[in-house]
Design an enzyme around this catalytic site. Structure first.
Site, PDB file in Angstrom:
ATOM      1  N   CYS A 127      16.613   1.431 -75.125  1.00 54.51           N
ATOM      2  CA  CYS A 127      16.754   2.868 -75.369  1.00 54.51           C
ATOM      3  C   CYS A 127      16.177   3.264 -76.731  1.00 54.51           C
ATOM      4  O   CYS A 127      16.688   2.845 -77.769  1.00 54.51           O
ATOM      5  CB  CYS A 127      18.248   3.208 -75.271  1.00 54.51           C
ATOM      6  SG  CYS A 127      18.708   4.821 -75.885  1.00 54.51           S
ATOM      7  N   CYS A 186      18.584   5.142 -79.034  1.00 54.45           N
ATOM      8  CA  CYS A 186      19.592   4.182 -79.511  1.00 54.45           C
ATOM      9  C   CYS A 186      19.050   3.411 -80.712  1.00 54.45           C
ATOM     10  O   CYS A 186      19.761   3.207 -81.705  1.00 54.45           O
ATOM     11  CB  CYS A 186      19.970   3.201 -78.402  1.00 54.45           C
ATOM     12  SG  CYS A 186      20.671   3.961 -76.939  1.00 54.45           S
TER      13      CYS A 186
END
Length: 105
Positions: free
Chosen positions: A30, A33
């Site tokens: 991600c 993230c």
């Protein structure tokens, strides 16, 4: 200090914690993230001893992700006295995350 939360230790480390807890649901693939990782690391340092900061890999711990209805990552869950008190989703500036953490103290 940053913690790694799993299904096995979530009850003990988060629900039974005597201090507030920030739980970061993330995945290695991600992009947002990854952008948040240094910010979360900074929060772990800044609030050490006052707020427990840790991560849950949502790919590895999909039961926890399902239990807390994690549909988007990163998702940040804030717990106080064993109760979920707030949820934040997506990348955000450090000052926004810090103000949410300050509200737990």
């Amino acid at each position: 200090m940053e913690y790694k939360f799993t299904t096995a230790n979530f009850e003990e480390e988060v629900i039974k914690s005597d201090i507030p807890v920030l739980v970061d649901f993330y995945a290695d693939w991600c992009g947002p993230c990854k952008m948040m990782m240094p910010i979360v690391d900074k929060m772990a340092e800044k609030y050490d001893g006052k707020i427990k900061v840790g991560k849950v890999n949502s790919d590895e711990e999909n039961q926890l992700a399902a239990k807390y209805n994690i549909m988007s990552i990163p998702s940040f869950l804030l717990f106080k006295n064993g109760e979920l008190v707030d949820t934040l989703t997506g990348a955000m500036p450090a000052d926004i995350l810090a103000s949410k953490l300050d509200s737990l103290l």
